[in-house]
Motif scaffolding. Structure first.
Motif, PDB file in Angstrom:
ATOM      1  N   GLN A 172      -6.163  -9.180  49.896  1.00 57.29           N
ATOM      2  CA  GLN A 172      -5.465  -9.213  48.586  1.00 57.29           C
ATOM      3  C   GLN A 172      -5.306  -7.995  47.970  1.00 57.29           C
TER       4      GLN A 172
ATOM      5  N   LEU B  70      -2.266  -6.044  49.403  1.00 56.42           N
ATOM      6  CA  LEU B  70      -1.077  -6.728  48.938  1.00 56.42           C
ATOM      7  C   LEU B  70      -0.800  -6.132  47.322  1.00 56.42           C
TER       8      LEU B  70
ATOM      9  N   ALA C 197       5.474 -11.022  51.460  1.00 57.68           N
ATOM     10  CA  ALA C 197       4.499 -11.780  51.826  1.00 57.68           C
ATOM     11  C   ALA C 197       4.738 -13.021  51.253  1.00 57.68           C
TER      12      ALA C 197
ATOM     13  N   LEU D 164       6.344  -5.422  48.585  1.00 58.38           N
ATOM     14  CA  LEU D 164       5.404  -6.286  49.623  1.00 58.38           C
ATOM     15  C   LEU D 164       5.050  -7.605  49.169  1.00 58.38           C
ATOM     16  N   GLY D 165       5.009  -7.662  48.066  1.00 59.77           N
ATOM     17  CA  GLY D 165       4.614  -9.086  47.381  1.00 59.77           C
ATOM     18  C   GLY D 165       5.975 -10.146  47.735  1.00 59.77           C
TER      19      GLY D 165
ATOM     20  N   LEU E 299       5.088  -9.400  56.767  1.00 58.54           N
ATOM     21  CA  LEU E 299       3.783  -8.714  57.043  1.00 58.54           C
ATOM     22  C   LEU E 299       3.341  -8.404  58.442  1.00 58.54           C
TER      23      LEU E 299
ATOM     24  N   LEU F 105      -3.521  -9.070  57.830  1.00 56.46           N
ATOM     25  CA  LEU F 105      -2.407  -9.215  56.604  1.00 56.46           C
ATOM     26  C   LEU F 105      -1.822 -10.554  56.210  1.00 56.46           C
TER      27      LEU F 105
END
Length: 363
Positions: free
Chosen positions: A350, A353, A23, A19-20, A76, A100
């Motif tokens: 945050q 995430l 993003a 996911l990082g 996202l 998000l």
């Protein structure tokens, strides 16, 4: 005794890793995510499917025209679980929904004087406002953070708010969670959350971020992280004494910065009041800069509305008093009085995430 990471722990870590990457500033395909993380394509594909099912990631249509099979970029999902920011001020309540991607989807602040108000009545008004905004956006909510104008202890209890005499040892987060149908609600100091918002908006990583209102607070950023102190009380700059024989303060002391640089002192907008506030801020901030060795000061909350005279007065004091060769950068915040509200909502995002697995488990 330490224990080895189990399969679920590793998967949770890898969900955050993937996911990082998604993003990041540019859309990436599954193959590109695999290349960046070192995970196999099969593992990445499985993790991406889980993130899509949770509403955190969406897959865009593949670009056409190139040779070979086109890759579908990931991003996202702006329709996914959002962050709800809440704020109890001295004379306002506010709510904000951030999706998000970091976009503000709805935000509203209304007048609600709490100086002599019962906390339950104020929280009922805040809950109604939050319900309205959530319904307006139509987004699922991952959690909420509430910004409070006082000392918030490690357990999330508002221990003391000098300008709200009836708010003593109030478990605001728990009370709001009950009112919001069990939604997880964390509590934080409004100046701390404003400082985090400043950092997430591209501000300095080492700074004192002052939030000026009826009360005066500060958030301290060191190496990009918030320094809250052992009991969450760091940054109570409004109660630093700048005039030992000065006016009585709501906290019970005398000559606190808040008596000279709070909104009640600045209400008339007289040039001499603005100058006095700037000088007092400069004196208080000199001590903070010398203790913390930070290169920047950001003036937020209502202070930008005072304009260049306040900024010039603060700069003059710091220039005269701080013995740093590099000097101290002093500027106004660009986020305005809603910085704490934005920071509260963004803190939830945050958190999602950083650990999407926690949200997936809870769901």
């Amino acid at each position: 005794m330490s224990v080895p990471a189990g399969q679920h722990t590793v998967r949770r870590h890898n969900l955050a890793l993937v996911l990082g990457e998604v993003a990041g500033p540019e859309p990436l395909s599954r193959a590109a995510v695999a290349a960046r993380t070192g995970l196999t394509r099969g593992t990445v594909s499985s993790l991406v499917e889980e993130l899509i099912a949770a509403g955190l990631v969406t897959e865009l249509a593949a670009a056409r025209g190139g040779p070979g099979r086109p890759a579908s970029p990931l991003r996202l999902d702006p329709r996914g679980p959002a962050g709800l920011g809440l704020e109890v001020g001295v004379d306002t309540v506010g709510a904000c929904v951030v999706d998000l991607t970091g976009a503000v989807r709805a935000q509203r602040t209304v007048v609600s004087d709490h100086r002599d108000d019962d906390p339950d009545a104020a929280l009922a008004r805040l809950t109604a406002l939050a319900d309205d905004l959530v319904a307006e956006t139509g987004l699922p909510i991952a959690g909420a953070t509430v910004a409070l104008p006082g000392v918030v202890g490690p357990a999330g209890v508002l221990e003391r708010a000098p300008n709200l005499p009836r708010w003593v040892d109030v478990a605001v987060g728990d009370a709001l969670s009950t009112r919001l149908h069990g939604l997880p609600v964390r509590a934080g100091n409004e100046a701390d959350l404003a400082a985090l918002a400043e950092r997430w908006a591209g501000g300095p990583s080492d700074a004192v971020v002052v939030s000026g209102g009826i009360g005066v607070g500060a958030g301290i950023l060191l190496d990009g992280a918030l320094f809250a102190g052992g009991g969450g009380r760091a940054g109570e700059i409004g109660h630093v004494v700048v005039e030992p024989d000065g006016q009585a303060c709501h906290c019970g002391g005398r000559g606190c910065l808040e008596t000279v640089a709070g909104l009640e002192a600045l209400a008339a907008g007289r040039p001499e009041a603005v100058g006095a506030a700037g000088r007092a801020l400069g004196i208080a901030l000199t001590g903070a800069v010398h203790l913390l060795d930070v290169p920047a000061v950001v003036l937020g909350g209502s202070y930008p509305g005072c304009g260049p005279p306040l900024l010039d007065a603060v700069r003059a004091e710091l220039t005269a008093r701080v013995f740093s060769r590099a000097g101290v950068e002093v500027r106004f915040s660009t986020l305005g009085p809603e910085a704490a509200l934005r920071g509260a909502a963004t803190a939830v995002v945050q958190g999602v995430l950083a650990d999407p697995g926690a949200l997936i488990v809870r769901a």
